[in-house]
Design an enzyme around this catalytic site. Structure first.
Site, mmCIF file in Angstrom:
data_model
loop_
_atom_site.group_PDB
_atom_site.id
_atom_site.type_symbol
_atom_site.label_atom_id
_atom_site.label_comp_id
_atom_site.label_asym_id
_atom_site.label_seq_id
_atom_site.Cartn_x
_atom_site.Cartn_y
_atom_site.Cartn_z
ATOM 1 C CE LYS A 1 -6.321 13.538 0.949
ATOM 2 N NZ LYS A 1 -6.622 12.315 0.075
ATOM 3 N NE ARG A 2 -1.956 8.052 7.110
ATOM 4 C CZ ARG A 2 -1.014 7.872 6.520
ATOM 5 N NH1 ARG A 2 0.241 8.028 7.280
ATOM 6 N NH2 ARG A 2 -0.623 7.197 5.327
ATOM 7 C CE LYS B 1 -2.342 10.301 3.462
ATOM 8 N NZ LYS B 1 -3.238 9.425 2.490
ATOM 9 C CE LYS C 1 -13.937 5.713 1.186
ATOM 10 N NZ LYS C 1 -13.115 5.625 2.405
ATOM 11 C CB THR D 1 -10.362 4.543 -0.930
ATOM 12 O OG1 THR D 1 -10.147 4.817 0.356
ATOM 13 C CG2 THR D 1 -9.824 3.339 -1.427
ATOM 14 C CG HIS E 1 -1.990 -0.974 1.028
ATOM 15 N ND1 HIS E 1 -3.389 -0.542 0.509
ATOM 16 C CD2 HIS E 1 -2.458 -2.062 1.369
ATOM 17 C CE1 HIS E 1 -4.215 -1.265 0.444
ATOM 18 N NE2 HIS E 1 -3.517 -2.623 0.948
#
Length: 812
Positions: A545-546, A551, A657, A653, A357
């Site tokens: 998100k985290r 990110k 969504k 993901t 991942h």
């Protein structure tokens, strides 16, 4: 789907029975909490009965089963999902209304289970949903975390971690299975003894912990299957020390019990100290040892032999956390069932598969060799032998190439490399997007790919569209039911048919109205929780998100500060109202991520106090962002921020969504964004920035963030403004982070991508004002999202990796 075999009267009687039996009360006198538990117990019993029928079919048909190993399953609330999947939501709603209770309030009473943190756990939950709906025989294995990851509170802009006591009201779904316990051993001394030609391994002076399973049943939509998520809790096996207790030494008397149960207290304990590393390694071994003992016991009870294990069992390790499956299965086969090394290894490799991942170095787990040997002595012996044999094979393939063999070795430089172990011990290795899989073959696993190319494949991630669209966005799913029929609920790629309505003005207006009503729904929930208002006529720009440097929440902050600066320089400037929403947790020991949260919060506070900006910009950090919050936030989102540095995000993901709920993506060509762009066309997604190849080339030439800082006045002003601080808080350390760090300044190239990002975002703002055209693009995104459903992902795993088939429905 509606189940017509059970009536409102039946539900009333079932609930009355539960209330009487478990709480000694009646429907008229029951409290909301008692009603909540009665509803859960009733649904749990229905699932239990249905699962019994399904298990008999699986056993009778001798179907191959998949066991999905993951350290986390971020499943979210289960009640609404189960009622809709079983087709009995309306009967429960009516029965409860008759009793004076609102089903929506009962839904809200359920906590989010503290069994996961981010995308890895949510993916695992989506896969269990799709496996079950598609009638595959599947079991998930994880740990039952008593206090979850943590409950996030924001105090004066700072993240504060408190225990997530979800089990106080959330354990009703859990079914304890004390008949299925197994013991797991840590430490000790290993000796060998030959007995009649058989090598016996003797372990002495070890610590022993009992693994107690708690089962949570997973329903499928309009399916025969009910799958099982088995969660292990640790319990001390040693006797209670009565002598110490009677002497008043109460803490010493229960010390072993406390130490054992620490194993399943918290998900991902901080590992920036030795004790945390030991605990994490112990958790991972506890998970795989208990799960494998369970799998083997169940297999023998059905077949009476392990000779057919690869033909009837698929074990999937989701990321490297369960990589110890490989040596632990070797241990069980050799030490308990007397397999030869060659036979055991052949069985393991044919049974185990592995999903990678990440390409992030810190996430490719490595354990200190001395710590590993001390905590898991027998497993260490087996890993050493795996490594010795593998390196000997490599020497035959690459004679004299010590550098290559060292890179591919499982043990090297005093470390045990779990990613290498996962690749060597699996029959198939897959990435989770086309780009990610190619990067794995070109970089992280290049040596392995050149050696065994047939082992590598790709399965692009997917989402459970029934939860994220049908449940999370009921108004949009009702419109889809009306326009393209409900067939997409079990065949998500039929959502593509919605594209033909993009020029239907009545549908365009309906989609736009649904988006606004979803904004109102989210704003109302936010006000009820925090007492603060959000302008529902503003553009909702969301990055949820985290919290992590790669990110690039910092890139988003730079953009917001630049917009803020434009207003300050020209207070009369025309600017569309925008609300920037951030959600996510920083790992407890990740101090840079915590600084990013503080920066976001303090920036938001200053903007709120500034009369020049009022009504035009607002920054919101969503405390304790979780699945339940996401379910109402994503349908309300206009712009989805997917802005990681190209080549760093494996898939993502969240992007899917948002997409299926009609949000427009502003993002880099990273992870699944690449395939999303292919699905909807370049005109319907906002791509900016460097490509993964350009990032690599820039690193090789030498990346100097100061050059970008000096060449862009807007960027320079934004960086300088951050460093001057907000709300009296000092953020001058970000100058070092962005510009002067002697190791790597701006390690995720926020400054390199800023100008492209800012101009692309402004192009999206301009397009948003052309409301019909924007909504048509949203319809195209909804229609293009069907491919990114986990039903498709699971089908590809089942057919190409696990080689499993659904049960035959017609057989009784």
């Amino acid at each position: 789907m509606t189940n017509t075999t059970i009536t409102q009267s039946d539900i009333h009687n079932i609930l009355a029975g539960k209330l009487s039996r478990h709480f000694g009360t009646t429907c008229e006198d029951a409290t909301k909490n008692q009603i909540y538990k009665a509803v859960l117990l009733s649904v749990r019993d229905m699932l239990t009965d249905k699962r019994s029928v399904f298990k008999r079919k699986v056993k009778k048909q001798h179907k191959k089963r998949v066991y999905y190993m993951c350290m986390e399953f971020l499943i979210g609330r289960s009640l609404k999902n189960n009622l809709q999947n079983l087709g009995i939501e309306q009967q429960f709603r009516s029965a409860l209304s008759e009793m004076g209770f609102d089903l929506d309030e009962i839904y809200a009473h359920e906590p989010d289970p503290g069994l996961g943190n981010g995308g890895l756990g949510r993916l695992a939950a989506c896969f269990m949903d799709s496996l079950t709906t598609s009638n595959y025989p599947a079991t998930g294995f994880s740990l039952c975390y008593e206090y979850g990851f943590f409950h996030q509170r924001i105090v004066d802009g700072n993240q504060v971690e408190t225990p997530d006591t979800w089990m106080q009201t959330g354990d009703t779904w859990l079914v304890p299975r004390t008949d299925k316990t197994f013991s797991v051993k840590f430490g000790g001394k290993i000796s060998e003894k030959w007995d009649n030609g058989r090598l016996e391994i003797i372990n002495t002076d070890y610590d022993e912990v009992e693994a107690v399973p708690y089962d949570m049943m997973i329903s499928g939509y309009d399916s025969e299957a009910v799958s099982n998520l088995r969660l292990w809790k640790a319990r001390d096996l040693s006797n209670f020390n009565m002598k110490l207790f009677t002497q008043g030494q109460y803490m010493q008397a229960v010390q072993n019990n406390t130490l054992a149960e620490t194993l399943t207290r918290v998900l991902y304990p901080s590992d920036d100290h030795e004790e945390g590393k030991i605990l994490r390694l112990s958790q991972q071994y506890f998970l795989v040892s208990a799960s494998l003992q369970n799998i083997i016991a169940d297999h023998i009870s059905v077949y009476g032999t392990l000779s057919n294990l690869p033909e009837k069992v698929a074990i999937h390790i989701n990321d490297t956390h369960p990589a110890l499956c490989i040596p632990e299965l070797m241990r069980i086969l050799m030490d308990i069932y007397s397999f030869s090394w060659e036979s055991a290894w052949d069985t393991v490799v044919k049974t185990v598969s592995y999903t990678n991942h990440t390409v992030m170095p810190e996430a490719l787990e490595k354990w200190n060799e001395d710590l590993f040997r001390l905590r898991l002595p027998r497993i260490y012996m087996i890993v050493c032998e795996i490594n010795r044999r593998y390196c000997a094979d490599l020497w035959n393939i690459y004679p004299g190439d010590w550098d290559r063999i060292s890179r591919m070795s499982i043990i090297a430089n005093g470390q045990v490399r779990m990613a290498n172990l996962s690749v060597v011990g699996s029959h198939t290795v897959n990435g989770v997007s086309k780009l990610h899989s190619e990067i794995l073959k070109e970089t992280v696993f290049h040596d392995y790919y050149k050696t065994t190319p047939e082992k590598f494949t790709n399965v692009t991630n997917g989402i459970a569209h029934r939860r994220w669209l049908c449940e999370g966005n009921p108004m949009l799913s009702a419109l889809l039911d009306k326009t393209i029929t409900p067939a997409y609920r079990t065949d998500p790629e039929k959502i593509a048919e919605f594209a033909r309505f993009k020029d239907d003005q009545s549908i365009v207006e309906a989609v736009r109205e649904i988006k606004h009503r979803n904004k109102e729904r989210f704003a109302d929930a936010y006000f009820k929780k925090f007492g603060r208002k959000i302008d529902t006529h503003s553009l909702f720009d969301v990055q949820a998100k985290r919290i992590h440097e790669y990110k690039r929440q910092l890139l988003n902050v730079l953009k917001i500060v630049a917009l803020y600066d434009e207003i300050k320089q020209n207070p009369n400037i025309s600017m569309r109202p925008q609300t920037f929403l951030f959600g996510g947790k920083a790992a407890p020991g990740y101090y840079r991520a915590k600084d990013i949260i503080r920066l976001i919060c303090k920036l938001g506070d200053e903007i709120d106090r500034d009369p020049d900006v009022k009504g035009r910009l607002k920054v919101v950090f969503l405390e304790e962002y979780n699945v339940s919050t996401a379910e109402i936030l994503m349908p309300a989102t206009d712009i989805s921020e997917q802005i990681s540095l190209a080549g760093k995000e494996a898939s993502g993901t969240g992007c899917m969504k948002f997409m299926i709920n009609g949000a427009m993506t502003v993002g880099t060509l990273d992870g699944a964004n690449v395939e999303m762009a292919d699905a909807v066309g370049d005109d319907n997604i906002y791509i900016f920035g460097l490509t993964a190849r350009e990032v690599d080339e820039l690193w090789k030439r030498g990346y100097h963030s100061m050059l970008f800082y000096r060449e862009s006045e807007r960027l320079k002003n934004a960086v300088d403004r951050i460093c001057r601080g907000f709300g009296g808080e000092d953020f001058s350390d970000f100058e070092n982070y962005f510009l002067t760090n002697q190791n790597i300044a701006d390690p995720y190239m926020c400054l390199a991508d800023f100008d492209s990002y800012f101009s692309t975002y402004n192009r999206a703002l301009d397009d948003y004002d052309k409301r019909d055209e924007w909504t048509k693009r949203a319809i195209i995104n909804i229609a293009g999202a069907g491919y990114f459903a986990s039903d498709r992902s699971v089908r590809e795993y089942a057919e190409n990796i696990w080689h499993i088939t659904p049960i035959d429905k017609d057989e009784k």
